[in-house]
Write an enzyme that holds these catalytic residues in place. Structure first.
Site, PDB file in Angstrom:
ATOM      1  N   ASP A  16      21.098  31.547   6.051  1.00  0.00           N
ATOM      2  CA  ASP A  16      20.172  30.879   7.114  1.00  0.00           C
ATOM      3  C   ASP A  16      18.804  30.795   6.661  1.00  0.00           C
ATOM      4  O   ASP A  16      18.201  31.473   5.999  1.00  0.00           O
ATOM      5  CB  ASP A  16      20.470  31.212   8.352  1.00  0.00           C
ATOM      6  CG  ASP A  16      19.583  30.737   9.470  1.00  0.00           C
ATOM      7  OD1 ASP A  16      19.715  29.428   9.819  1.00  0.00           O
ATOM      8  OD2 ASP A  16      18.614  31.423   9.948  1.00  0.00           O
ATOM      9  N   LEU A  17      17.928  29.789   7.058  1.00  0.00           N
ATOM     10  CA  LEU A  17      16.493  29.630   6.627  1.00  0.00           C
ATOM     11  C   LEU A  17      15.419  30.063   7.711  1.00  0.00           C
ATOM     12  O   LEU A  17      14.908  31.159   7.593  1.00  0.00           O
ATOM     13  CB  LEU A  17      16.371  28.136   6.005  1.00  0.00           C
ATOM     14  CG  LEU A  17      15.054  27.936   5.744  1.00  0.00           C
ATOM     15  CD1 LEU A  17      14.393  28.879   4.402  1.00  0.00           C
ATOM     16  CD2 LEU A  17      14.916  26.474   5.118  1.00  0.00           C
ATOM     17  N   TYR A  18      15.504  29.263   8.651  1.00  0.00           N
ATOM     18  CA  TYR A  18      14.424  29.484   9.713  1.00  0.00           C
ATOM     19  C   TYR A  18      14.724  30.821  10.741  1.00  0.00           C
ATOM     20  O   TYR A  18      15.984  30.848  11.422  1.00  0.00           O
ATOM     21  CB  TYR A  18      14.327  28.287  10.775  1.00  0.00           C
ATOM     22  CG  TYR A  18      13.924  27.156  10.000  1.00  0.00           C
ATOM     23  CD1 TYR A  18      12.591  27.015   9.265  1.00  0.00           C
ATOM     24  CD2 TYR A  18      14.956  25.965   9.715  1.00  0.00           C
ATOM     25  CE1 TYR A  18      12.224  25.732   8.549  1.00  0.00           C
ATOM     26  CE2 TYR A  18      14.464  24.920   8.965  1.00  0.00           C
ATOM     27  CZ  TYR A  18      13.042  24.842   8.434  1.00  0.00           C
ATOM     28  OH  TYR A  18      12.845  23.618   7.742  1.00  0.00           O
ATOM     29  N   ARG A  48      10.270  26.865  19.316  1.00  0.00           N
ATOM     30  CA  ARG A  48      11.458  27.150  18.590  1.00  0.00           C
ATOM     31  C   ARG A  48      12.611  27.124  19.476  1.00  0.00           C
ATOM     32  O   ARG A  48      13.487  26.612  19.027  1.00  0.00           O
ATOM     33  CB  ARG A  48      11.106  28.748  18.013  1.00  0.00           C
ATOM     34  CG  ARG A  48      12.463  29.170  17.353  1.00  0.00           C
ATOM     35  CD  ARG A  48      12.822  28.716  16.053  1.00  0.00           C
ATOM     36  NE  ARG A  48      13.825  29.240  15.621  1.00  0.00           N
ATOM     37  CZ  ARG A  48      14.935  28.664  14.754  1.00  0.00           C
ATOM     38  NH1 ARG A  48      14.702  27.554  14.340  1.00  0.00           N
ATOM     39  NH2 ARG A  48      15.866  29.539  14.025  1.00  0.00           N
ATOM     40  N   SER A 125      20.943  25.338   6.162  1.00  0.00           N
ATOM     41  CA  SER A 125      20.179  25.231   7.263  1.00  0.00           C
ATOM     42  C   SER A 125      20.522  24.153   7.951  1.00  0.00           C
ATOM     43  O   SER A 125      20.855  22.834   7.462  1.00  0.00           O
ATOM     44  CB  SER A 125      18.884  25.155   6.641  1.00  0.00           C
ATOM     45  OG  SER A 125      18.027  25.121   7.489  1.00  0.00           O
ATOM     46  N   ASN A 126      19.993  24.030   9.156  1.00  0.00           N
ATOM     47  CA  ASN A 126      19.847  22.934  10.195  1.00  0.00           C
ATOM     48  C   ASN A 126      18.734  22.113   9.534  1.00  0.00           C
ATOM     49  O   ASN A 126      18.378  20.780  10.150  1.00  0.00           O
ATOM     50  CB  ASN A 126      19.434  23.468  11.436  1.00  0.00           C
ATOM     51  CG  ASN A 126      20.391  23.685  12.433  1.00  0.00           C
ATOM     52  OD1 ASN A 126      21.496  23.227  12.093  1.00  0.00           O
ATOM     53  ND2 ASN A 126      20.264  24.408  13.332  1.00  0.00           N
TER      54      ASN A 126
END
Ligand code: 2OP
Length: 240
Positions: A16-18, A48, A125-126
Site C-alpha cells: 500500500d502507498l499512502y 486524510r 494504491s488507491n
C-alpha cells in the site's frame, strides 16, 4: 500452519502507498506554512480521514472519481470544517503537495532489503497513476518498485474485493500468492477477505479492526519486514 509458497517466482509482495510507504500527515508542515492558524496537523488528519471516507462512499455509490479529485474534495471539507479559508490557488498547491509526501524513514531501507533477498516489490494504491508515479519519483522509492498498480484501472477503491483481484491479475498471480503489506487496517481486512496474505504495519501502536480476519503478521516497523518475509520464504508460517 499455513502452507506458504517458498518460491519467490510464485509469490508477490505488494505495498500500500499512502500511510504505509509515504506519510499523508507529513503534509501538516506545508499546511502550516501555507495557511494561518497553526492547525496543520488537525487539518491534515481530517483531510486524510475524509479522503478515505469519500473513497469508500463513492465505491458503494458506484460513482467513482479518481483519487486526485477525492483528495481535492476532502481538502475543501477539512478546510471548511476547521474554519480555514482556502483560495483556489492554495487548494491546488496543497493537492499538488500530495505528490511530494515524505517517505517514512523505514520505507526505502526495507524495500532495498527485500529486493536484495530477491523480491520484486509492487505498489498497489488507491492513488491515480499520475499521483503514484509522482510521489514515488519524488520520494526516491520508485527505484525499488517494479510495478505500480492503481485501482483507477478498474474504477473502484479499496477495500472492494475487485481491487485485490485486479492487483493479483496484474501481477499474473493467484490471489493467495500475493502478500499485501499495509498500515491501513481497512486495507488488511479487505485483502484478507479477498484471499491475500497480509502484513499489518502498526507503527502507531493502534487497535486493529474488530471486523474481518487477522493479518498473517504484524510488524511495528517496515524494518521487521525482511525477516518476516524470510520466514515466509522458508515455507514456515509468517513469524508473529
Ligand atoms: C492507498 O491505497 C489506501 O491510502 C491507501 O495508497
Amino acid at each position: 500452519m499455513i502452507d506458504y509458497v517458498s518460491d519467490l517466482e510464485q509469490s508477490a509482495v505488494v505495498f500500500d502507498l499512502y500511510g504505509t510507504l509515504v506519510d499523508p500527515i507529513g503534509i501538516a508542515a506545508e499546511v502550516d506554512r501555507t495557511l494561518p492558524g497553526g492547525r496543520g496537523s488537525e487539518l491534515a488528519t481530517l483531510w486524510r480521514t475524509k479522503q478515505l471516507e469519500y473513497s469508500f462512499r463513492l465505491t458503494v455509490m458506484r460513482a467513482y472519481r479518481d483519487f486526485r479529485w477525492v483528495t481535492d474534495k476532502a481538502l475543501r471539507f477539512a478546510a471548511a470544517s476547521t474554519g480555514v479559508e482556502l483560495s483556489e490557488e492554495t487548494a491546488r498547491h496543497l493537492v499538488e503537495c500530495y505528490d511530494r509526501l515524505p517517505a517514512f524513514a523505514d520505507s526505502g531501507p526495507a524495500l532495498a532489503a527485500i529486493r536484495a533477498d530477491g523480491h520484486r516489490p509492487a505498489v498497489f494504491s488507491n492513488g491515480s497513476p499520475d499521483m503514484v508515479e509522482r510521489v514515488l519519483a519524488h520520494s526516491g522509492l520508485g527505484a525499488h518498485i517494479e510495478r505500480r498498480i492503481s485501482v483507477d484501472e478498474i474504477e473502484e477503491f479499496k477495500p472492494a474485493p475487485a481491487t485485490y483481484q485486479h492487483a493479483a491479475r496484474a501481477l499474473d498471480m493467484g490471489i493467495g500468492q500475493v502478500t499485501l503489506v499495509s498500515c491501513n487496517a481497512f486495507d488488511v481486512v479487505g485483502a484478507n477477505a479477498a484471499g491475500m496474505r497480509t502484513v499489518w504495519v502498526n507503527r502507531a501502536g493502534t487497535t486493529y479492526d474488530t471486523i474481518g480476519g487477522q493479518p498473517d503478521a504484524v510488524v511495528t516497523s517496515l524494518a521487521e519486514l525482511p525477516d518476516v518475509l524470510r520466514a515466509y520464504g522458508t515455507g514456515g508460517a509468517i513469524a508473529q
